[in-house]
Write a protein that holds these residues in place. Sequence first.
Motif, PDB file in Angstrom:
ATOM      1  N   UNK A  24      32.574  -7.706  -0.088  1.00 38.18           N
ATOM      2  CA  UNK A  24      31.467  -7.654  -1.039  1.00 38.18           C
ATOM      3  C   UNK A  24      30.723  -8.981  -1.047  1.00 38.18           C
ATOM      4  N   UNK A  25      29.422  -8.911  -1.269  1.00 41.34           N
ATOM      5  CA  UNK A  25      28.587 -10.106  -1.246  1.00 41.34           C
ATOM      6  C   UNK A  25      27.948 -10.290  -2.617  1.00 41.34           C
ATOM      7  N   UNK A  26      28.216 -11.425  -3.234  1.00 39.21           N
ATOM      8  CA  UNK A  26      27.581 -11.803  -4.494  1.00 39.21           C
ATOM      9  C   UNK A  26      26.696 -13.004  -4.211  1.00 39.21           C
ATOM     10  N   UNK A  27      25.486 -12.980  -4.739  1.00 39.52           N
ATOM     11  CA  UNK A  27      24.597 -14.121  -4.613  1.00 39.52           C
ATOM     12  C   UNK A  27      24.014 -14.429  -5.976  1.00 39.52           C
ATOM     13  N   UNK A  28      23.741 -15.688  -6.212  1.00 42.32           N
ATOM     14  CA  UNK A  28      23.182 -16.095  -7.497  1.00 42.32           C
ATOM     15  C   UNK A  28      24.264 -16.630  -8.408  1.00 42.32           C
ATOM     16  N   UNK A  54      22.834 -24.489 -13.816  1.00 40.69           N
ATOM     17  CA  UNK A  54      21.398 -24.526 -13.563  1.00 40.69           C
ATOM     18  C   UNK A  54      20.912 -23.147 -13.129  1.00 40.69           C
ATOM     19  N   UNK A  55      19.724 -22.770 -13.561  1.00 36.63           N
ATOM     20  CA  UNK A  55      19.184 -21.477 -13.145  1.00 36.63           C
ATOM     21  C   UNK A  55      18.765 -21.542 -11.678  1.00 36.63           C
ATOM     22  N   UNK A  56      19.010 -20.482 -10.913  1.00 35.91           N
ATOM     23  CA  UNK A  56      18.644 -20.512  -9.494  1.00 35.91           C
ATOM     24  C   UNK A  56      17.134 -20.493  -9.279  1.00 35.91           C
ATOM     25  N   UNK A  57      16.388 -20.004 -10.264  1.00 39.77           N
ATOM     26  CA  UNK A  57      14.935 -19.989 -10.164  1.00 39.77           C
ATOM     27  C   UNK A  57      14.352 -20.893 -11.231  1.00 39.77           C
ATOM     28  N   UNK A  58      13.591 -21.868 -10.801  1.00 41.23           N
ATOM     29  CA  UNK A  58      12.913 -22.752 -11.739  1.00 41.23           C
ATOM     30  C   UNK A  58      11.418 -22.642 -11.466  1.00 41.23           C
ATOM     31  N   UNK A  59      10.687 -22.130 -12.426  1.00 37.68           N
ATOM     32  CA  UNK A  59       9.248 -21.960 -12.294  1.00 37.68           C
ATOM     33  C   UNK A  59       8.567 -23.244 -12.754  1.00 37.68           C
ATOM     34  N   UNK A  61       5.556 -23.810 -13.248  1.00 38.34           N
ATOM     35  CA  UNK A  61       4.406 -23.539 -14.101  1.00 38.34           C
ATOM     36  C   UNK A  61       4.808 -22.976 -15.462  1.00 38.34           C
ATOM     37  N   UNK A  62       6.073 -22.575 -15.626  1.00 40.52           N
ATOM     38  CA  UNK A  62       6.543 -22.026 -16.894  1.00 40.52           C
ATOM     39  C   UNK A  62       7.941 -22.578 -17.153  1.00 40.52           C
ATOM     40  N   UNK A  63       8.004 -23.803 -17.627  1.00 39.25           N
ATOM     41  CA  UNK A  63       9.298 -24.456 -17.797  1.00 39.25           C
ATOM     42  C   UNK A  63      10.021 -24.034 -19.057  1.00 39.25           C
ATOM     43  N   UNK A  64       9.405 -23.154 -19.844  1.00 40.20           N
ATOM     44  CA  UNK A  64      10.073 -22.681 -21.044  1.00 40.20           C
ATOM     45  C   UNK A  64      10.906 -21.434 -20.770  1.00 40.20           C
ATOM     46  N   UNK A  65      10.990 -21.027 -19.512  1.00 39.17           N
ATOM     47  CA  UNK A  65      11.743 -19.818 -19.147  1.00 39.17           C
ATOM     48  C   UNK A  65      12.726 -20.140 -18.027  1.00 39.17           C
ATOM     49  N   UNK A  66      13.986 -19.741 -18.241  1.00 41.60           N
ATOM     50  CA  UNK A  66      15.018 -19.883 -17.225  1.00 41.60           C
ATOM     51  C   UNK A  66      15.494 -18.494 -16.847  1.00 41.60           C
ATOM     52  N   UNK A  67      15.570 -18.218 -15.554  1.00 41.10           N
ATOM     53  CA  UNK A  67      16.047 -16.934 -15.048  1.00 41.10           C
ATOM     54  C   UNK A  67      17.337 -17.139 -14.264  1.00 41.10           C
ATOM     55  N   UNK A  68      18.358 -16.414 -14.672  1.00 36.62           N
ATOM     56  CA  UNK A  68      19.635 -16.400 -13.956  1.00 36.62           C
ATOM     57  C   UNK A  68      19.727 -15.052 -13.251  1.00 36.62           C
ATOM     58  N   UNK A  69      19.536 -15.065 -11.954  1.00 35.06           N
ATOM     59  CA  UNK A  69      19.505 -13.830 -11.177  1.00 35.06           C
ATOM     60  C   UNK A  69      20.750 -13.775 -10.291  1.00 35.06           C
ATOM     61  N   UNK A  70      21.352 -12.605 -10.233  1.00 30.87           N
ATOM     62  CA  UNK A  70      22.521 -12.399  -9.379  1.00 30.87           C
ATOM     63  C   UNK A  70      22.413 -11.029  -8.734  1.00 30.87           C
ATOM     64  N   UNK A  71      22.909 -10.938  -7.509  1.00 35.84           N
ATOM     65  CA  UNK A  71      22.918  -9.649  -6.823  1.00 35.84           C
ATOM     66  C   UNK A  71      24.322  -9.375  -6.304  1.00 35.84           C
ATOM     67  N   UNK A  72      24.624  -8.097  -6.175  1.00 32.93           N
ATOM     68  CA  UNK A  72      25.937  -7.664  -5.703  1.00 32.93           C
ATOM     69  C   UNK A  72      25.739  -6.555  -4.683  1.00 32.93           C
ATOM     70  N   UNK A  73      26.359  -6.714  -3.535  1.00 29.90           N
ATOM     71  CA  UNK A  73      26.358  -5.646  -2.541  1.00 29.90           C
ATOM     72  C   UNK A  73      27.800  -5.369  -2.160  1.00 29.90           C
TER      73      UNK A  73
END
Length: 132
Positions: A24-28, A54-59, A61-73
């Motif tokens: 299985x592959x987990x990313x994020x 730390x969030x994997x995505x840092x925008x 232009x919008x530093x007030x939002x943090x996205x923690x994204x993960x995927x599973x296959x």
Amino acid sequence: MRKAFTLLLATTLIAGCGIVYRQPVFQGNLLETRNVEQLQVGLTRAQVFSLLGSPPLADPFNQSRWDYIASERRRVGDTEIKNLTLWFEGDSLARWEGEYFPEADTELAAEMRRFGNLARDKDKPRRPPSGG
């Protein structure tokens, strides 16, 4: 006899294709439930960082939002993607929403131990060498 052996060999080879292990592959970010449950309105960015990393995505232009994204296959099937989004007002956490893979790292570790793909724990005592 030769045809029976060839047929047996071909059947064995074809049947073996179904038992190939696919890891299985987990990313994020794999977030722990106990850390996500500690989120509360008013936490500082530093406190959230110490809980979730730390969030994997840092925008930029919008530093007030943090996205923690993960995927599973898993072995077969589609890739599952989950996103946990946090919003800040100034330096304090205002709200959050989304999903994550709870305790996926624990499940993955247990599965890998079953297949023998993880290294031994260094803290576990080793068996004494068999003497003779």
